[in-house]
Design a protein around this motif. Sequence first.
Motif, PDB file in Angstrom:
ATOM      1  N   SER A  15      36.397  -5.446  29.905  1.00 35.34           N
ATOM      2  CA  SER A  15      36.149  -4.027  30.171  1.00 35.34           C
ATOM      3  C   SER A  15      37.416  -3.352  30.676  1.00 35.34           C
ATOM      4  O   SER A  15      37.706  -2.198  30.323  1.00 35.34           O
ATOM      5  CB  SER A  15      35.021  -3.875  31.203  1.00 35.34           C
ATOM      6  OG  SER A  15      33.813  -4.411  30.710  1.00 35.34           O
ATOM      7  N   LEU A  16      38.185  -4.064  31.498  1.00 36.34           N
ATOM      8  CA  LEU A  16      39.433  -3.506  32.007  1.00 36.34           C
ATOM      9  C   LEU A  16      40.423  -3.242  30.873  1.00 36.34           C
ATOM     10  O   LEU A  16      41.065  -2.190  30.819  1.00 36.34           O
ATOM     11  CB  LEU A  16      40.045  -4.457  33.033  1.00 36.34           C
ATOM     12  CG  LEU A  16      41.363  -4.022  33.686  1.00 36.34           C
ATOM     13  CD1 LEU A  16      41.165  -2.737  34.475  1.00 36.34           C
ATOM     14  CD2 LEU A  16      41.909  -5.123  34.584  1.00 36.34           C
ATOM     15  N   LEU A  17      40.532  -4.188  29.940  1.00 41.26           N
ATOM     16  CA  LEU A  17      41.452  -4.015  28.818  1.00 41.26           C
ATOM     17  C   LEU A  17      40.997  -2.895  27.887  1.00 41.26           C
ATOM     18  O   LEU A  17      41.811  -2.170  27.315  1.00 41.26           O
ATOM     19  CB  LEU A  17      41.586  -5.329  28.040  1.00 41.26           C
ATOM     20  CG  LEU A  17      42.339  -6.454  28.757  1.00 41.26           C
ATOM     21  CD1 LEU A  17      42.301  -7.725  27.928  1.00 41.26           C
ATOM     22  CD2 LEU A  17      43.781  -6.044  29.035  1.00 41.26           C
ATOM     23  N   GLU A  18      39.675  -2.761  27.724  1.00 41.18           N
ATOM     24  CA  GLU A  18      39.162  -1.695  26.872  1.00 41.18           C
ATOM     25  C   GLU A  18      39.548  -0.321  27.410  1.00 41.18           C
ATOM     26  O   GLU A  18      39.789   0.616  26.637  1.00 41.18           O
ATOM     27  CB  GLU A  18      37.631  -1.797  26.768  1.00 41.18           C
ATOM     28  CG  GLU A  18      37.142  -2.950  25.917  1.00 41.18           C
ATOM     29  CD  GLU A  18      35.634  -3.087  25.949  1.00 41.18           C
ATOM     30  OE1 GLU A  18      34.970  -2.214  26.556  1.00 41.18           O
ATOM     31  OE2 GLU A  18      35.104  -4.046  25.372  1.00 41.18           O
ATOM     32  N   ASP A  19      39.606  -0.189  28.726  1.00 37.69           N
ATOM     33  CA  ASP A  19      39.899   1.102  29.346  1.00 37.69           C
ATOM     34  C   ASP A  19      41.268   1.103  30.020  1.00 37.69           C
ATOM     35  O   ASP A  19      41.481   1.817  31.003  1.00 37.69           O
ATOM     36  CB  ASP A  19      38.817   1.455  30.369  1.00 37.69           C
ATOM     37  CG  ASP A  19      37.555   1.989  29.705  1.00 37.69           C
ATOM     38  OD1 ASP A  19      37.691   2.777  28.754  1.00 37.69           O
ATOM     39  OD2 ASP A  19      36.451   1.622  30.137  1.00 37.69           O
ATOM     40  N   ILE A  20      42.203   0.320  29.493  1.00 43.44           N
ATOM     41  CA  ILE A  20      43.507   0.207  30.151  1.00 43.44           C
ATOM     42  C   ILE A  20      44.254   1.543  30.121  1.00 43.44           C
ATOM     43  O   ILE A  20      45.041   1.848  31.031  1.00 43.44           O
ATOM     44  CB  ILE A  20      44.355  -0.911  29.482  1.00 43.44           C
ATOM     45  CG1 ILE A  20      45.561  -1.262  30.350  1.00 43.44           C
ATOM     46  CG2 ILE A  20      44.741  -0.524  28.084  1.00 43.44           C
ATOM     47  CD1 ILE A  20      45.219  -1.825  31.691  1.00 43.44           C
ATOM     48  N   GLY A  21      44.007   2.370  29.089  1.00 42.75           N
ATOM     49  CA  GLY A  21      44.660   3.678  29.026  1.00 42.75           C
ATOM     50  C   GLY A  21      44.267   4.580  30.186  1.00 42.75           C
ATOM     51  O   GLY A  21      45.127   5.041  30.956  1.00 42.75           O
ATOM     52  N   PRO A  22      42.959   4.878  30.354  1.00 50.90           N
ATOM     53  CA  PRO A  22      42.542   5.698  31.495  1.00 50.90           C
ATOM     54  C   PRO A  22      42.876   5.065  32.843  1.00 50.90           C
ATOM     55  O   PRO A  22      43.232   5.773  33.790  1.00 50.90           O
ATOM     56  CB  PRO A  22      41.018   5.808  31.310  1.00 50.90           C
ATOM     57  CG  PRO A  22      40.780   5.550  29.878  1.00 50.90           C
ATOM     58  CD  PRO A  22      41.837   4.593  29.445  1.00 50.90           C
TER      59      PRO A  22
END
Length: 834
Positions: free
Chosen positions: A99-106
């Motif tokens: 989940s962290l990698l999926e939202d690494i941009g934000p």
Amino acid sequence: MGTVAGIILGFALLLALIAPLPPLAARLRLPYTVLLAVLGCGLGIATGLADQLDPGLLGLGITELFQAIGQLEVGSAVFLWVFLPLILFDSAIEIDSRSLLEDIGPVFLMAVVAVAATTAIAGFALWSVTAFSLAACLLVGAIIATTDPIAVINVFKEVGAPRRLVSLVEGESLLNDAAAIAITSTLLAIVVGLAAPSPDTVLASFGFALAGGALFGIVAGRLAGLALARLDEAGPAEITLSVATAYLTYAIAEIFLGLSGVVAVVAAGVVFGTQGRAHLSRDGWTALSAIWTQLSFWASSLIFVLAAMLAPRTMATASSTDIGLLLLLVVAALFARALMIYGALPLLEVSGLAARVQRSYKHVMLWGGLRGAITLALALAVTENPLVPRDVQHLVAVLATGYVLFTLFIQATTLRWLIHWLQLDRLSAQEEILRQRAITLTHSEIIDTLRDAAAERGLDPASVDTVAAEYQRDDSKAFPTVGEELQRRQLVTALLTLSRREAELYADERAKRMLPRTASSALIRHVGSLIDALRTQGLDGYRRLAREQFGIDRRTRLAVLLHRVLRIHGPLARRLTASLEQNIVQRYVLKQLLAFNEARIERLFGERVAEVAGLFLETRLDQTERAIDALRLQYPDYWRFFGERYLRLAALRLEYDEIEQLEQERLLPPQVAQKMGQALRAKRTRLERPPALDLGLRTEALIRQMPLFAKLDDAEIERLGRKLQTRLALPGERIVRRGEPGDAMYFIASGAVEVRVEPEPVRLGTGEFFGELALLTRRLRTADVVAIGFCRLLVLRRDLFDDVLGSHSTLGREVREVATRRRSWRRFGRDDKV
């Protein structure tokens, strides 16, 4: 009272006062950190009064208690070196790395860019209305830029906030401490009169500290995970290793490498958590996680109370001008955060660097940017520095403390209302259906259990009927109709649930020592890839990855290359053994998942969803069975020996469990159980290394077992053996490719191949050969030949083809006769040669 005794007494009193706060916070429906702040402020006031009042008024014992608490003057170094690594590591090991990698941009935007933006906007706002230097004003902005997730995450858990919102806030809070600390250190150096570095130097140093810290943390977490996998059911050792990892990673990064210790600890924690869940059983990981939850609770509670104790003394010195600056700081910080959330984040969404974040999530992220102990600790570091001017110390202390109190007493207390107003505490249609089905499932099991309990205890059956009627009334509501799209999403959710269960079962098998560490890691990595595919590509991605699992991976390709080119067979034999180990355990786990799907998933998600999920599992099970059968049929003796070893390991596991049970029942003295356990572990160590697989590629032995060479005498077999090479073809491997020049012909010593020609493929089995037509006609191959299962082949190279057929007349005649017949086969066509 001695200093050490007083410190022990002071910490004991704080823990005693902290203990009832969590249930009290739940009863008052307030964030736990708000009560910690109240307690800290109250103790700060009480200890100040106790120092001024006559001891006789309060009683000597009470005065000494307050004095014991008051002497706990913990500096910023203790906050940052003792408490912070514990808090960060605990949060990191529990976070979902995917989940962290999926939202690494934000997360990067809010953790790094937003910190810099808050520093700049808040700093310039203060500089524009005060006489302080720009560096001092920016220093205040950097200190209040870091967020504290404890209060907001507690609210999220209580109201059931969406998982992605929790992940975004947790990810931000884990990484923004590093940015705030780095910027604060740079600005503090400027404030005290040290040489100001150039912007390029600052950016380069900042990037190096963050990237280097992340890389070092990943390596440290990986090494700790490997060490964890080698600990043999040693609970205290596992916990000790994890604590050492947190502090060593932080200290080495900060002291010896000049990197960000915060980022290093976070990276190490994420990797350690991922590895720990893979290598430890569910009970083992739960126990380790519980210890870390307790350590983090103590650390975060103590740091909050101790920092809040300084607040009354600090705020007592605040003037009306300070209050005005505080209000300006609040507005500037909220504006900076809003600029990132509503301005910069949409740009990431449009560019494709971030998935779309719901607008309601953004509102909560704006108001949920609470500050806490790290802000107070950084402010304390400034006020402790004698080189910082007194007026700057006062500015930092008052504004930082006031801002933290504002976020706790205003933002934190209204956050629950905001979430409710935005309806983020409500379940989606899919979640509501799952909730109703879960209630029905739970109630059904409760009623069955109550009937058994009433019968065992001789209770009146009518009482059970009365209680059961209450549950059945709640279950009488019909489930809402599920549309096709919602049913598809439920299927994805069901497969995600089954995949997580699959990973847990592999970890359990590893904990039972029924699966080597490398095999369990490979299987869990594959399950992780299935989960990623489900999240990003849906059912098609899951189906594709499940099919690709049984292809030839890179390590096997390398082993095959060594086998063919250098005639080194050991690596290929070990890869086949590892695949067999994995497939045996995977078959067992998939069968368990099918039972779990039928017993639980069907009742929770519905019959149709469970039926389709079962088809996915059955397809994977069928692929696994075929992979096992391919090796079993080719190497039956090894399969039997391997099965016996597996059963012996299972018997040892059962024997070990029985010894533990006897010891727990006090039927076996501990010293006897220990001796028996040591003997079992020694036996298990000998069995854990699988037996070497003999690929059976001795040339003369393969020649002798082929009917084609039955009439050759020993001398001819020996001469022929020097001219033929052996080769093992794997299931699905393309041995001959259409359009390539013919470089060899192949004799099938065992196994079967498929010649892919029109109008339908032709199968060749043991004793037959292929590839001779291209050598005889000197033309390109016009058909693919693929191994159906494992095939042991004898290879005759082109440069020896004429010599072998000429010197062995019988063999030459047979090959040419078969080639002539194949030329005449209509289904091969005029040019179909292999």
